[in-house]
Structures are given as C-alpha cells and as structure tokens.
Design an enzyme around this catalytic site. Structure first.
Site, short mmCIF file in Angstrom:
data_model
loop_
_atom_site.label_atom_id
_atom_site.label_comp_id
_atom_site.label_asym_id
_atom_site.label_seq_id
_atom_site.Cartn_x
_atom_site.Cartn_y
_atom_site.Cartn_z
N GLN A 101 0.69 -1.24 -0.24
CA GLN A 101 0.00 -0.26 0.00
C GLN A 101 0.94 1.35 -0.01
O GLN A 101 1.64 1.53 0.95
CB GLN A 101 -1.26 -0.08 1.61
CG GLN A 101 -2.32 1.27 1.07
CD GLN A 101 -2.85 1.32 2.22
OE1 GLN A 101 -2.15 2.04 3.63
NE2 GLN A 101 -4.09 1.39 2.61
N TYR A 188 -6.39 11.60 4.73
CA TYR A 188 -4.81 11.39 4.06
C TYR A 188 -4.48 11.76 2.82
O TYR A 188 -6.03 12.66 1.75
CB TYR A 188 -3.88 9.98 3.63
CG TYR A 188 -3.94 9.66 5.11
CD1 TYR A 188 -3.23 9.77 6.37
CD2 TYR A 188 -4.35 8.39 5.24
CE1 TYR A 188 -3.73 9.61 8.02
CE2 TYR A 188 -4.83 7.33 6.78
CZ TYR A 188 -3.66 8.10 8.01
OH TYR A 188 -3.98 7.71 8.61
N ARG A 235 -7.58 2.03 -2.35
CA ARG A 235 -8.57 2.17 -1.88
C ARG A 235 -9.38 3.59 -1.36
O ARG A 235 -8.43 4.57 -1.32
CB ARG A 235 -7.94 2.11 -0.11
CG ARG A 235 -8.65 1.52 0.94
CD ARG A 235 -7.86 0.36 2.34
NE ARG A 235 -8.98 -0.09 2.45
CZ ARG A 235 -8.87 -0.71 4.16
NH1 ARG A 235 -7.91 -0.49 4.63
NH2 ARG A 235 -9.76 -2.11 3.81
N GLY A 331 -9.82 -6.80 9.27
CA GLY A 331 -8.53 -6.19 10.09
C GLY A 331 -8.13 -6.82 11.95
O GLY A 331 -7.40 -7.78 11.42
N ARG A 332 -8.93 -6.26 12.10
CA ARG A 332 -8.83 -6.93 13.66
C ARG A 332 -8.90 -8.27 14.46
O ARG A 332 -7.88 -8.35 14.55
CB ARG A 332 -9.53 -5.98 14.95
CG ARG A 332 -9.62 -4.49 14.88
CD ARG A 332 -10.64 -3.92 15.79
NE ARG A 332 -10.20 -2.07 15.60
CZ ARG A 332 -11.11 -1.63 14.60
NH1 ARG A 332 -12.08 -1.51 13.58
NH2 ARG A 332 -10.57 0.22 15.30
#
Length: 374
Positions: A101, A188, A235, A331-332
């Site tokens: 990424q 971002y 993404r 994810g988690r």
C-alpha cells in the site's frame, strides 16, 4: 464447510487467489529505527497470516514528507526496499500474494516528522482539526499531537508527487511485491484532494469534482504505467452519515458522497485497475453503506471489489453471494488470529484482540497470538 463461498478461488488480475479472505492494510508501527525499515519481525508477522487469499501491506510512505506516525515503514530508500524484500520472500515462501500500500498522509502529520521540521504539505492550507499525528518522544515512546496548518502544494510539487508515487511503485516491485494499492482513503493526501472540505484550490486541481479527481487520475495513470493495471488497486473510504466530527476526522465531508465516489470509481474503471477496496466506517455505531451505493459500485466497475469494516464471516459471505463483493477483508480479527481463514472456514473460536499491542512495541500483541489447536 462453514461459509464455503469465502473459501472459493478467484482471479485477481493475473493471480489466482486460494480464497476470498483479505488481510487489509493495518498500521502496526514496528519498523526499525533509524530509517523506518521493515524487519525480520515484520516478515514473521506477515508470514503467519499468509493463508489469506490476498494480502496488502500496512501503509508505507512514499517519501519522507508522507509520514504521519512514528515508526511506520517507508519504501523510498535502498535499505527500505531490502527490508520489504525480507517480508515478501517470507510471504511468497508460503505461496501467498501480497501488494504494497502506497501511502502519503499529506496534512495529517507534524513538524517533528517532516524534513527540517517544515510544515506538512496538502492541497490547501487547511488544518486537519479532528485528526492526530503520532510523534516519538523517546525510544519506544510517543504521543498523539495535533497536526499544524499545512503548506499548500504548488502545481509543480503536485507533478513531482505523482512521480514519487510512480517511483514508489517501482521500488515495490524491486522489493518483491506482486502489485501495489494506492491509499486514497481515511483523510490522507489523495483523499484530501478529492474532498471539497480539504481542497479549496482554484487551479486545475481544485474546484469542480473533475478537477479534484485530477490528482487521483494522474497517480493511477503513472503507477499503472509502472506496474500494469492488473497489478494495481485503489482504496477509498466513503462515508454517508455520522457526526460532523466523525466526518471531518475521516476526511470525507461531501455534499453527495454517492456521486463523488462513483465518479472516482469511474476513473479506476477507465484505467482498468484490478480492484477497488472500500473501507467502511468501523467505529461503534458507525453507519452502514447504503445498498444503493454497493449496487452502483458493481454497475460502474468491472474489476474486483473488496469490502472491509466490522465484517463477520456470515455478513461477508452474504455480500459475496449477493454479487456485490468479490473479496472480504478482516482487520482486527486478523491481527488476533494469524490463522483466521481456517478459523472462519471451520467455525473455530477466535482469539480476543489485545488493544495494548496494536501500535508499536515488539512481538507482544504482534507475533505472539496463537494459531488454533483443536
């Protein structure tokens, strides 16, 4: 087998994936200092999770100004490329596919992380009021800090940044990655250009949605020219409701998020990229994406579609069965369960997540989660 639809192989670009479970990009802040270099410990972390059908590295900054959090890895120096090669070698030894990424935080940074203590860079000189950067205060210690007002980029600097993305993609291939993902989510830099809240330029990179998408278009074209569209994904993190604070923090204050992100996805469709990844809001009581948006994504985009955000195996399987998703990212659960696909496919219980080991540190909360033992 439970949720067998997630255990079916699928083509992604030129790769045939073993299953539809994705390890998404997860910031863990374990790079070696000085130099923000991927380590053998990081290689072990990714190797443990290589039963994922598809893996995407944690965000890796494309240049020094792209860093917003201490100890995150880069991919712009020879030492960083060598460090990542250790990771990709470990993953490939397990037969897995991994993309890098490519990340630039833009305004979500701090002078302490910037070359020569300068202000962070952004499309406009507008501070990220609700976001926090993370700076080191000593060996292994740090603190969250408020990002300052950034400096607006010149047109020449924007053009140079497009070149930085292309060079980072070359570096990723040199490091052994199978492809790259452009991070255009979570407030971002690329997201800042898309957002009318963060981008108030009056030149060709601001104003109309077409202009605000120009930076994304140019990066996609430049990176695709390096890696090929079939080794490229992007993404996004669209948000359709929530408090003003949540929306500012995530960077997605849009009057019409449906229109904004379908137009952004049309940019990807025109370039033929392999996939789009949609990161949904994942805080407590976060709003769900509307089904009308998911249907519009499927209509607008002919590549693979990945969704992430508070998914269970059952909920992900239903989305795949409905034809609205091709792969589901966890994810988690993947942090706490290195053998997550096997646990999901067999209905085995999951390890609980230990929050204290999420960011920074050593192997504790990183590589010490056990695999399931029947």
């Amino acid at each position: 087998m439970i949720h067998s639809v997630l255990n079916a192989p699928i083509k992604l670009g030129n790769h045939t994936l073993n299953n539809r479970i994705v390890l998404p990009p997860l910031t863990r802040q374990r790079s070696a200092q000085p130099g923000d270099i991927a380590t053998a410990l990081m290689a072990e972390y990714y190797r443990q999770r290589a039963s994922a059908g598809f893996m995407i590295s944690e965000g890796t900054q494309i240049e020094p100004r792209g860093q917003g959090y201490a100890w995150t890895p880069g991919i712009y120096t020879p030492a960083q490329i060598d460090g990542w090669r250790t990771v990709t070698d470990a993953v490939h030894a397990e037969g897995a596919v991994i993309f890098a990424q490519l990340w630039h935080v833009g305004r979500v940074s701090h002078n302490a992380l910037q070359p020569d203590g300068a202000a962070p860079v952004a499309p406009s000189a507008i501070a990220a009021q609700q976001a926090k950067a993370f700076i080191a205060t000593g060996p292994g210690t740090g603190e969250l800090v408020q990002p300052p007002v950034p400096r607006a980029l010149s047109v020449l600097e924007i053009e140079e940044l497009v070149g930085h993305y292309a060079q980072a993609a070359r570096n990723a291939l040199d490091a052994g990655f199978d492809g790259v993902e452009i991070h255009a989510a979570n407030g971002y830099l690329v997201n800042q250009f898309i957002s009318a809240h963060a981008n108030q330029r009056d030149d060709e990179y601001g104003g109309s949605l077409h202009n605000r998408l120009r930076f994304l278009r140019e990066i996609v074209e430049a990176v695709s020219a390096v890696v090929g569209p079939q080794r490229l994904g992007v993404r996004f993190s669209p948000l359709f409701s929530g408090t003003q604070q949540e929306r500012v923090y995530i960077g997605l204050v849009e009057d019409d998020p449906h229109h904004t992100y379908i137009e952004a996805i049309k940019v990807l469709e025109a370039s033929g990229v392999a996939y789009v990844s949609i990161a949904e809001a994942d805080w407590d009581n976060a709003p769900d994406l509307p089904d009308t948006f998911r249907e519009a994504v499927r209509s607008a985009f002919s590549g693979r579609i990945i969704y992430a955000g508070r998914y269970t195996a059952g909920r992900g399987a239903r989305l795949v069965e409905a034809g609205l998703a091709d792969l589901i990212a966890f994810g988690r659960p993947f942090i706490a369960n290195p053998d997550l696909p096997q646990r999901l496919f067999n209905g085995w219980p999951l390890n609980p997540l230990r929050a204290e080991g999420l960011y920074g540190g050593t192997q504790a909360g990183y590589t010490d989660y056990p695999a399931y033992a029947e």
